[in-house]
Design a protein around this motif. Structure first.
Motif, PDB file in Angstrom:
ATOM      1  N   ARG A  74     -68.743 -56.006 -43.582  1.00  0.00           N
ATOM      2  CA  ARG A  74     -68.070 -57.116 -44.274  1.00  0.00           C
ATOM      3  C   ARG A  74     -68.835 -57.511 -45.532  1.00  0.00           C
ATOM      4  O   ARG A  74     -68.247 -57.765 -46.591  1.00  0.00           O
ATOM      5  N   ALA A  75     -70.152 -57.530 -45.445  1.00  0.00           N
ATOM      6  CA  ALA A  75     -70.976 -57.898 -46.596  1.00  0.00           C
ATOM      7  C   ALA A  75     -70.845 -56.877 -47.715  1.00  0.00           C
ATOM      8  O   ALA A  75     -70.725 -57.247 -48.894  1.00  0.00           O
ATOM      9  N   VAL A  76     -70.851 -55.603 -47.370  1.00  0.00           N
ATOM     10  CA  VAL A  76     -70.697 -54.557 -48.390  1.00  0.00           C
ATOM     11  C   VAL A  76     -69.315 -54.647 -49.026  1.00  0.00           C
ATOM     12  O   VAL A  76     -69.168 -54.560 -50.242  1.00  0.00           O
ATOM     13  N   ALA A  77     -68.295 -54.840 -48.208  1.00  0.00           N
ATOM     14  CA  ALA A  77     -66.926 -54.907 -48.727  1.00  0.00           C
ATOM     15  C   ALA A  77     -66.727 -56.090 -49.677  1.00  0.00           C
ATOM     16  O   ALA A  77     -66.012 -55.977 -50.671  1.00  0.00           O
ATOM     17  N   SER A  78     -67.392 -57.203 -49.384  1.00  0.00           N
ATOM     18  CA  SER A  78     -67.239 -58.395 -50.232  1.00  0.00           C
ATOM     19  C   SER A  78     -68.306 -58.486 -51.312  1.00  0.00           C
ATOM     20  O   SER A  78     -68.317 -59.442 -52.082  1.00  0.00           O
ATOM     21  N   ARG A  79     -69.221 -57.498 -51.353  1.00  0.00           N
ATOM     22  CA  ARG A  79     -70.320 -57.458 -52.336  1.00  0.00           C
ATOM     23  C   ARG A  79     -71.162 -58.735 -52.273  1.00  0.00           C
ATOM     24  O   ARG A  79     -71.513 -59.349 -53.263  1.00  0.00           O
ATOM     25  N   MET A  80     -71.477 -59.118 -51.033  1.00  0.00           N
ATOM     26  CA  MET A  80     -72.296 -60.301 -50.788  1.00  0.00           C
ATOM     27  C   MET A  80     -73.660 -60.117 -51.455  1.00  0.00           C
ATOM     28  O   MET A  80     -74.211 -59.030 -51.462  1.00  0.00           O
ATOM     29  N   GLY A  81     -74.204 -61.192 -52.018  1.00  0.00           N
ATOM     30  CA  GLY A  81     -75.521 -61.144 -52.635  1.00  0.00           C
ATOM     31  C   GLY A  81     -76.615 -60.935 -51.601  1.00  0.00           C
ATOM     32  O   GLY A  81     -76.447 -61.228 -50.420  1.00  0.00           O
ATOM     33  N   GLN A  82     -77.760 -60.436 -52.059  1.00  0.00           N
ATOM     34  CA  GLN A  82     -78.870 -60.099 -51.147  1.00  0.00           C
ATOM     35  C   GLN A  82     -79.349 -61.312 -50.360  1.00  0.00           C
ATOM     36  O   GLN A  82     -79.539 -61.230 -49.149  1.00  0.00           O
ATOM     37  N   LEU A  83     -79.556 -62.449 -51.028  1.00  0.00           N
ATOM     38  CA  LEU A  83     -80.059 -63.640 -50.324  1.00  0.00           C
ATOM     39  C   LEU A  83     -79.051 -64.149 -49.298  1.00  0.00           C
ATOM     40  O   LEU A  83     -79.422 -64.507 -48.172  1.00  0.00           O
ATOM     41  N   GLU A  84     -77.793 -64.177 -49.674  1.00  0.00           N
ATOM     42  CA  GLU A  84     -76.753 -64.614 -48.745  1.00  0.00           C
ATOM     43  C   GLU A  84     -76.660 -63.644 -47.558  1.00  0.00           C
ATOM     44  O   GLU A  84     -76.509 -64.061 -46.407  1.00  0.00           O
ATOM     45  N   PHE A  85     -76.781 -62.353 -47.843  1.00  0.00           N
ATOM     46  CA  PHE A  85     -76.747 -61.338 -46.788  1.00  0.00           C
ATOM     47  C   PHE A  85     -77.922 -61.520 -45.830  1.00  0.00           C
ATOM     48  O   PHE A  85     -77.745 -61.508 -44.608  1.00  0.00           O
ATOM     49  N   ASP A  86     -79.129 -61.682 -46.379  1.00  0.00           N
ATOM     50  CA  ASP A  86     -80.309 -61.869 -45.531  1.00  0.00           C
ATOM     51  C   ASP A  86     -80.157 -63.087 -44.632  1.00  0.00           C
ATOM     52  O   ASP A  86     -80.494 -63.036 -43.441  1.00  0.00           O
ATOM     53  N   ASP A  87     -79.632 -64.181 -45.187  1.00  0.00           N
ATOM     54  CA  ASP A  87     -79.412 -65.391 -44.387  1.00  0.00           C
ATOM     55  C   ASP A  87     -78.389 -65.139 -43.275  1.00  0.00           C
ATOM     56  O   ASP A  87     -78.577 -65.574 -42.141  1.00  0.00           O
ATOM     57  N   ALA A  88     -77.302 -64.434 -43.607  1.00  0.00           N
ATOM     58  CA  ALA A  88     -76.253 -64.168 -42.617  1.00  0.00           C
ATOM     59  C   ALA A  88     -76.771 -63.269 -41.496  1.00  0.00           C
ATOM     60  O   ALA A  88     -76.474 -63.498 -40.321  1.00  0.00           O
ATOM     61  N   VAL A  89     -77.570 -62.253 -41.847  1.00  0.00           N
ATOM     62  CA  VAL A  89     -78.106 -61.342 -40.827  1.00  0.00           C
ATOM     63  C   VAL A  89     -79.083 -62.079 -39.917  1.00  0.00           C
ATOM     64  O   VAL A  89     -79.047 -61.917 -38.698  1.00  0.00           O
ATOM     65  N   ARG A  90     -79.951 -62.904 -40.499  1.00  0.00           N
ATOM     66  CA  ARG A  90     -80.909 -63.670 -39.676  1.00  0.00           C
ATOM     67  C   ARG A  90     -80.180 -64.651 -38.769  1.00  0.00           C
ATOM     68  O   ARG A  90     -80.542 -64.830 -37.610  1.00  0.00           O
ATOM     69  N   ALA A  91     -79.135 -65.306 -39.298  1.00  0.00           N
ATOM     70  CA  ALA A  91     -78.378 -66.267 -38.491  1.00  0.00           C
ATOM     71  C   ALA A  91     -77.681 -65.572 -37.324  1.00  0.00           C
ATOM     72  O   ALA A  91     -77.690 -66.074 -36.194  1.00  0.00           O
ATOM     73  N   LEU A  92     -77.093 -64.417 -37.575  1.00  0.00           N
ATOM     74  CA  LEU A  92     -76.445 -63.664 -36.506  1.00  0.00           C
ATOM     75  C   LEU A  92     -77.464 -63.228 -35.462  1.00  0.00           C
ATOM     76  O   LEU A  92     -77.231 -63.351 -34.262  1.00  0.00           O
ATOM     77  N   HIS A  93     -78.609 -62.748 -35.915  1.00  0.00           N
ATOM     78  CA  HIS A  93     -79.668 -62.338 -34.995  1.00  0.00           C
ATOM     79  C   HIS A  93     -80.121 -63.522 -34.131  1.00  0.00           C
ATOM     80  O   HIS A  93     -80.310 -63.370 -32.927  1.00  0.00           O
ATOM     81  N   THR A  94     -80.271 -64.677 -34.734  1.00  0.00           N
ATOM     82  CA  THR A  94     -80.682 -65.872 -34.008  1.00  0.00           C
ATOM     83  C   THR A  94     -79.647 -66.254 -32.960  1.00  0.00           C
ATOM     84  O   THR A  94     -79.977 -66.585 -31.826  1.00  0.00           O
ATOM     85  N   ARG A  95     -78.367 -66.199 -33.320  1.00  0.00           N
ATOM     86  CA  ARG A  95     -77.304 -66.538 -32.367  1.00  0.00           C
ATOM     87  C   ARG A  95     -77.294 -65.552 -31.191  1.00  0.00           C
ATOM     88  O   ARG A  95     -77.010 -65.932 -30.071  1.00  0.00           O
ATOM     89  N   HIS A  96     -77.595 -64.296 -31.462  1.00  0.00           N
ATOM     90  CA  HIS A  96     -77.598 -63.310 -30.389  1.00  0.00           C
ATOM     91  C   HIS A  96     -78.803 -63.445 -29.480  1.00  0.00           C
ATOM     92  O   HIS A  96     -78.757 -63.046 -28.322  1.00  0.00           O
ATOM     93  N   GLN A  97     -79.896 -64.014 -29.998  1.00  0.00           N
ATOM     94  CA  GLN A  97     -81.110 -64.158 -29.197  1.00  0.00           C
ATOM     95  C   GLN A  97     -81.144 -65.457 -28.414  1.00  0.00           C
ATOM     96  O   GLN A  97     -81.891 -65.576 -27.465  1.00  0.00           O
ATOM     97  N   ALA A  98     -80.372 -66.440 -28.812  1.00  0.00           N
ATOM     98  CA  ALA A  98     -80.422 -67.765 -28.189  1.00  0.00           C
ATOM     99  C   ALA A  98     -79.885 -67.769 -26.795  1.00  0.00           C
ATOM    100  O   ALA A  98     -79.154 -66.983 -26.347  1.00  0.00           O
TER     101      ALA A  98
END
Length: 98
Positions: A74-98
């Protein structure tokens, strides 16, 4: 040896890995190298939706929420910026670990 129904004991820091290769994925997507992008995402991003805390990450459609690989696609398709992508990946990882 791993069971076909279990997860391998080895662990990979997929958050760091996809963060490092994300600029290359964007470059390849701009050059219409979609097959290569899909192959790299399949090899580097987690395509398994569990474990996760369904209280924090409820599925919007289907039985499970967004996987790591789906987020990268989804990030590649929408050409998400690097900082926004890093935040989204960390947030998803956090939700999966909680």
């Amino acid at each position: 040896m791993s069971s076909p129904f279990g997860r391998a004991l080895d662990s990979v820091d997929r958050v760091a890995m996809v963060s490092a290769i994300y600029p290359t994925l964007l470059d390849w997507a701009d050059r219409c190298r979609n097959r290569e992008v899909d192959n790299v995402i399949a090899a580097s991003a987690e395509g398994y939706a569990f474990p996760k805390n369904l209280d924090l990450d409820q599925p919007l459609s289907g039985l499970a929420g967004e996987t790591h690989a789906e987020l990268v696609r989804r990030a590649v398709a929408s050409r998400m910026g690097q900082l926004e992508f890093d935040d989204a990946v960390r947030a998803l990882h956090t939700r999966h670990q909680a």
